[in-house]
Design a protein around this motif. Structure first.
Motif, PDB file in Angstrom:
ATOM      1  N   GLY A  66       0.795  -1.219   0.000  1.00 19.59           N
ATOM      2  CA  GLY A  66       0.000   0.000   0.000  1.00 19.59           C
ATOM      3  C   GLY A  66       0.823   1.263   0.000  1.00 19.59           C
ATOM      4  N   LEU A  67       2.114   1.163   0.375  1.00 15.86           N
ATOM      5  CA  LEU A  67       2.972   2.351   0.369  1.00 15.86           C
ATOM      6  C   LEU A  67       3.516   2.670  -1.020  1.00 15.86           C
ATOM      7  CD1 LEU A  67       5.246   2.461   3.568  1.00 15.86           C
ATOM      8  CD2 LEU A  67       3.581   4.138   2.785  1.00 15.86           C
ATOM      9  N   GLY A  68       3.561   1.664  -1.889  1.00 14.01           N
ATOM     10  CA  GLY A  68       4.063   1.901  -3.236  1.00 14.01           C
ATOM     11  C   GLY A  68       5.574   2.036  -3.285  1.00 14.01           C
ATOM     12  N   TYR A  69       6.104   2.222  -4.513  1.00  6.57           N
ATOM     13  CA  TYR A  69       7.552   2.325  -4.715  1.00  6.57           C
ATOM     14  C   TYR A  69       8.254   1.212  -3.930  1.00  6.57           C
ATOM     15  CZ  TYR A  69       6.376   6.963  -6.505  1.00  6.57           C
ATOM     16  OH  TYR A  69       5.830   8.006  -7.229  1.00  6.57           O
ATOM     17  N   TYR A  70       7.952  -0.029  -4.319  1.00 11.71           N
ATOM     18  CA  TYR A  70       8.352  -1.185  -3.525  1.00 11.71           C
ATOM     19  C   TYR A  70       9.858  -1.423  -3.522  1.00 11.71           C
ATOM     20  CZ  TYR A  70       3.436  -2.311  -3.017  1.00 11.71           C
ATOM     21  OH  TYR A  70       2.098  -2.263  -2.682  1.00 11.71           O
ATOM     22  N   SER A  71      10.588  -0.776  -4.429  1.00 13.13           N
ATOM     23  CA  SER A  71      12.053  -0.902  -4.366  1.00 13.13           C
ATOM     24  C   SER A  71      12.569  -0.344  -3.049  1.00 13.13           C
ATOM     25  CB  SER A  71      12.698  -0.169  -5.548  1.00 13.13           C
ATOM     26  OG  SER A  71      12.395   1.211  -5.512  1.00 13.13           O
ATOM     27  N   ARG A  72      11.836   0.608  -2.456  1.00  4.91           N
ATOM     28  CA  ARG A  72      12.242   1.128  -1.151  1.00  4.91           C
ATOM     29  C   ARG A  72      12.250   0.017  -0.102  1.00  4.91           C
ATOM     30  NH1 ARG A  72       8.233   5.843   0.305  1.00  4.91           N
ATOM     31  NH2 ARG A  72       6.745   4.390  -0.616  1.00  4.91           N
ATOM     32  N   HIS A  83     -13.004 -23.604  -5.547  1.00  2.00           N
ATOM     33  CA  HIS A  83     -12.827 -22.162  -5.334  1.00  2.00           C
ATOM     34  C   HIS A  83     -11.373 -21.799  -5.050  1.00  2.00           C
ATOM     35  CE1 HIS A  83     -17.154 -21.806  -5.399  1.00  2.00           C
ATOM     36  NE2 HIS A  83     -17.247 -22.696  -4.410  1.00  2.00           N
ATOM     37  N   HIS A  84     -10.467 -22.578  -5.614  1.00  2.00           N
ATOM     38  CA  HIS A  84      -9.054 -22.256  -5.534  1.00  2.00           C
ATOM     39  C   HIS A  84      -8.662 -21.431  -6.762  1.00  2.00           C
ATOM     40  CE1 HIS A  84      -7.852 -25.749  -2.619  1.00  2.00           C
ATOM     41  NE2 HIS A  84      -8.775 -24.945  -2.136  1.00  2.00           N
ATOM     42  N   THR A  85      -7.586 -20.641  -6.629  1.00  2.00           N
ATOM     43  CA  THR A  85      -7.170 -19.779  -7.722  1.00  2.00           C
ATOM     44  C   THR A  85      -5.670 -19.865  -7.928  1.00  2.00           C
ATOM     45  OG1 THR A  85      -7.419 -17.535  -8.644  1.00  2.00           O
ATOM     46  CG2 THR A  85      -6.793 -17.698  -6.309  1.00  2.00           C
ATOM     47  N   LEU A  86      -5.169 -19.130  -8.918  1.00  6.61           N
ATOM     48  CA  LEU A  86      -3.751 -19.141  -9.264  1.00  6.61           C
ATOM     49  C   LEU A  86      -3.152 -17.748  -9.090  1.00  6.61           C
ATOM     50  CD1 LEU A  86      -3.649 -21.168 -12.625  1.00  6.61           C
ATOM     51  CD2 LEU A  86      -2.826 -21.944 -10.385  1.00  6.61           C
ATOM     52  N   ILE A  87      -1.901 -17.692  -8.614  1.00 10.70           N
ATOM     53  CA  ILE A  87      -1.152 -16.440  -8.609  1.00 10.70           C
ATOM     54  C   ILE A  87       0.264 -16.728  -9.073  1.00 10.70           C
ATOM     55  CG2 ILE A  87      -2.496 -15.286  -6.822  1.00 10.70           C
ATOM     56  CD1 ILE A  87      -0.309 -16.032  -4.808  1.00 10.70           C
ATOM     57  N   GLN A  88       0.991 -15.670  -9.367  1.00 15.13           N
ATOM     58  CA  GLN A  88       2.376 -15.807  -9.809  1.00 15.13           C
ATOM     59  C   GLN A  88       3.186 -14.642  -9.234  1.00 15.13           C
ATOM     60  OE1 GLN A  88       1.637 -15.693 -14.042  1.00 15.13           O
ATOM     61  NE2 GLN A  88       1.742 -13.450 -14.134  1.00 15.13           N
ATOM     62  N   LYS A  89       4.484 -14.852  -9.160  1.00 11.76           N
ATOM     63  CA  LYS A  89       5.380 -13.822  -8.630  1.00 11.76           C
ATOM     64  C   LYS A  89       5.960 -13.015  -9.777  1.00 11.76           C
ATOM     65  CE  LYS A  89       8.981 -13.435  -5.077  1.00 11.76           C
ATOM     66  NZ  LYS A  89       9.865 -14.209  -4.168  1.00 11.76           N
ATOM     67  N   ARG A  90       5.993 -11.682  -9.613  1.00 11.43           N
ATOM     68  CA  ARG A  90       6.588 -10.824 -10.642  1.00 11.43           C
ATOM     69  C   ARG A  90       8.100 -10.804 -10.425  1.00 11.43           C
ATOM     70  NH1 ARG A  90       3.349  -7.264 -13.625  1.00 11.43           N
ATOM     71  NH2 ARG A  90       5.177  -5.940 -13.971  1.00 11.43           N
ATOM     72  N   ILE A  91       8.817 -11.585 -11.218  1.00  9.64           N
ATOM     73  CA  ILE A  91      10.262 -11.702 -11.038  1.00  9.64           C
ATOM     74  C   ILE A  91      11.032 -10.777 -11.977  1.00  9.64           C
ATOM     75  CG2 ILE A  91      10.164 -14.061 -10.160  1.00  9.64           C
ATOM     76  CD1 ILE A  91      10.869 -15.036 -12.958  1.00  9.64           C
ATOM     77  N   GLN A  92      10.367 -10.233 -13.007  1.00  6.31           N
ATOM     78  CA  GLN A  92      11.063  -9.339 -13.914  1.00  6.31           C
ATOM     79  C   GLN A  92      11.292  -7.981 -13.245  1.00  6.31           C
ATOM     80  OE1 GLN A  92       7.931 -10.273 -14.059  1.00  6.31           O
ATOM     81  NE2 GLN A  92       6.617  -8.919 -15.277  1.00  6.31           N
ATOM     82  N   LYS A  93      12.334  -7.285 -13.679  1.00  3.62           N
ATOM     83  CA  LYS A  93      12.611  -5.963 -13.143  1.00  3.62           C
ATOM     84  C   LYS A  93      11.510  -4.986 -13.579  1.00  3.62           C
ATOM     85  CE  LYS A  93      16.492  -7.021 -11.145  1.00  3.62           C
ATOM     86  NZ  LYS A  93      16.639  -7.021  -9.676  1.00  3.62           N
ATOM     87  N   GLY A  94      11.344  -3.952 -12.809  1.00  2.63           N
ATOM     88  CA  GLY A  94      10.304  -2.977 -13.112  1.00  2.63           C
ATOM     89  C   GLY A  94       9.355  -2.850 -11.940  1.00  2.63           C
ATOM     90  N   ILE A  95       8.143  -2.398 -12.212  1.00  2.26           N
ATOM     91  CA  ILE A  95       7.178  -2.172 -11.142  1.00  2.26           C
ATOM     92  C   ILE A  95       6.817  -3.493 -10.455  1.00  2.26           C
ATOM     93  CG2 ILE A  95       6.201  -0.127 -12.255  1.00  2.26           C
ATOM     94  CD1 ILE A  95       3.772  -1.893 -13.021  1.00  2.26           C
ATOM     95  N   TRP A  96       6.613  -3.408  -9.138  1.00  2.00           N
ATOM     96  CA  TRP A  96       6.090  -4.514  -8.340  1.00  2.00           C
ATOM     97  C   TRP A  96       7.007  -5.739  -8.322  1.00  2.00           C
ATOM     98  CZ3 TRP A  96       0.642  -4.203 -11.010  1.00  2.00           C
ATOM     99  CH2 TRP A  96       0.031  -2.983 -10.669  1.00  2.00           C
ATOM    100  N   HIS A 126       5.249   7.303 -13.401  1.00  3.06           N
ATOM    101  CA  HIS A 126       5.588   7.368 -14.821  1.00  3.06           C
ATOM    102  C   HIS A 126       4.683   6.500 -15.690  1.00  3.06           C
ATOM    103  CE1 HIS A 126       9.290   8.638 -12.764  1.00  3.06           C
ATOM    104  NE2 HIS A 126       9.539   9.340 -13.832  1.00  3.06           N
ATOM    105  N   GLN A 127       3.707   5.855 -15.071  1.00  4.51           N
ATOM    106  CA  GLN A 127       2.863   4.937 -15.820  1.00  4.51           C
ATOM    107  C   GLN A 127       1.424   5.025 -15.345  1.00  4.51           C
ATOM    108  OE1 GLN A 127       4.389   0.873 -15.988  1.00  4.51           O
ATOM    109  NE2 GLN A 127       6.405   1.574 -15.340  1.00  4.51           N
ATOM    110  N   HIS A 128       0.507   4.874 -16.281  1.00  7.86           N
ATOM    111  CA  HIS A 128      -0.903   4.693 -15.950  1.00  7.86           C
ATOM    112  C   HIS A 128      -1.288   3.287 -16.385  1.00  7.86           C
ATOM    113  CE1 HIS A 128      -1.966   9.281 -15.937  1.00  7.86           C
ATOM    114  NE2 HIS A 128      -1.145   8.931 -14.977  1.00  7.86           N
ATOM    115  N   LEU A 129      -1.718   2.483 -15.426  1.00  7.57           N
ATOM    116  CA  LEU A 129      -2.084   1.098 -15.708  1.00  7.57           C
ATOM    117  C   LEU A 129      -3.596   1.007 -15.871  1.00  7.57           C
ATOM    118  CD1 LEU A 129       0.155  -0.688 -13.043  1.00  7.57           C
ATOM    119  CD2 LEU A 129       0.778   0.103 -15.343  1.00  7.57           C
TER     120      LEU A 129
END
Length: 344
Positions: free
Chosen positions: A75-81, A239-252, A303-306
């Motif tokens: 919720g704080l954003g800028y997760y590289s911090r 009622h199970h679902t799928l998620i994945q980890k964002r491993i590429q560089k960039g946001i999140w 720098h981005q609008h998603l």
């Protein structure tokens, strides 16, 4: 009365009671300064409380899992911090035996610590005579001295740092730094400051020259990139679902998300449904596929609008790597996905 005496007198009468102002502990001051980068005080304060409760010492933070740190940061954003915070905690705990560097130049060597943060820790913890220069300081000094240099330029940063160095008192650098930032946050605000009650209204050159609204000058425009995200919420018969980890560089980076189809522009149901079916070819038969129309959102980053759409896909049988709703909520997500999960 000199500039610094007027400023400090105002501060002592008007300052907010903030938790990191009641300590010289460099760990707490470092935490607060990293959190308040790109973040308002009102938003950052609960996170500061949460971190100091969950990680009372830098050793506790260093020994935590990165996912635990990211979850608390959610919720704080800028997760590289948050990632830099964790890595720096490990460096201080394990390489420096838990001892923070005690001066500005050594603090600058820490990952994620720039000139402003190093100056804040050095002055607040160790009373080193080094000025902080952030957006608030730019604004106060630009207006009081009528400086129209472009603050997006590196040369201007040096100009303001030199000026602040002249103004900061040798015997009270910590309070001066707190005061000038607080003055910019509460009195000399970006828009519509109440100059009629300002303690500097007799000496402020911008006020005299009717330039308050035009200072400080920032000419560099941030170019905004539009991106189009289609998140797929797969649900099996349990009622199970799928998620994945964002491993590429960039946001999140290192946060979690649902399976994603990113497109070059906003696409209609036919295009996205075909892409979803192709992406999910290895799964069981699809029972239904539809968009959560009311869940569309434009999530604005610096720098981005998603442009985000959410698509529900119900399938027969059981997902081999599916997780239930309780487990789902334990993972660190970008706030836009966290809000979606909480709302479904």
């Amino acid at each position: 009365m000199t500039f610094h005496k007027t400023l400090i007198t105002w501060y002592l009468q008007n300052k907010r009671d903030l938790p990191w102002r009641n300590t010289t502990n460099p760990y707490h001051i470092w935490l607060s300064e990293i959190m308040l980068q790109q973040t308002r005080v009102a938003q950052g304060t609960p996170y500061f409380s949460s971190f100091t409760t969950n990680f009372p010492t830098i050793f506790d933070l260093a020994n935590a899992d990165e996912e635990q740190v990211l979850k608390l940061w959610q919720g704080l954003g800028y997760y590289s911090r948050a990632r830099n915070l964790h890595k720096t905690a490990q460096y201080i705990a394990f390489e420096l035996n838990g001892q923070f560097p005690s001066n500005y130049n050594d603090l600058l060597k820490l990952k994620g610590v720039g000139e402003y943060t190093a100056a804040a820790i050095a002055s607040f913890s160790y009373n080193e005579v080094v000025p902080v220069v952030d957006g608030n300081v730019f604004r106060v000094l630009a207006r009081y001295f009528d400086i129209d240099s472009d603050i997006s330029q590196a040369a201007t940063k040096k100009e303001f740092t030199a000026l602040a160095t002249e103004l900061i008192p040798d015997d009270n650098p910590a309070i001066f730094n707190q005061a000038i930032m607080e003055f910019g946050a509460l009195q000399c605000t970006p828009k519509s400051p109440n100059c009629s009650i300002c303690v500097f209204n007799n000496g402020c050159l911008a006020l005299q020259n009717k330039k308050v609204d035009s200072l400080p000058v920032k000419l560099k425009k941030t170019k905004i990139r539009n991106r189009y995200f289609n998140y797929i919420i797969v649900e099996d018969e349990q009622h199970h679902t799928l998620i994945q980890k964002r491993i590429q560089k960039g946001i999140w980076h290192n946060l979690y998300e649902f399976p994603l189809i990113e497109t070059e522009k906003e696409e209609n149901y036919d295009f996205v449904s075909k892409a979803i079916i192709k992406k999910l070819y290895a799964l069981n038969d699809i029972i239904s596929l539809y968009e959560y129309d009311h869940k569309r959102v434009i999530h604005k980053l610096s720098h981005q609008h998603l442009n985000i759409k959410f698509w529900k896909v119900e399938i027969k049988g059981k997902l081999p790597n599916g997780i239930n709703q309780t487990t789902l909520k334990t993972f660190p997500f970008p706030i836009v996905l966290h809000n979606f999960i909480e709302g479904i």
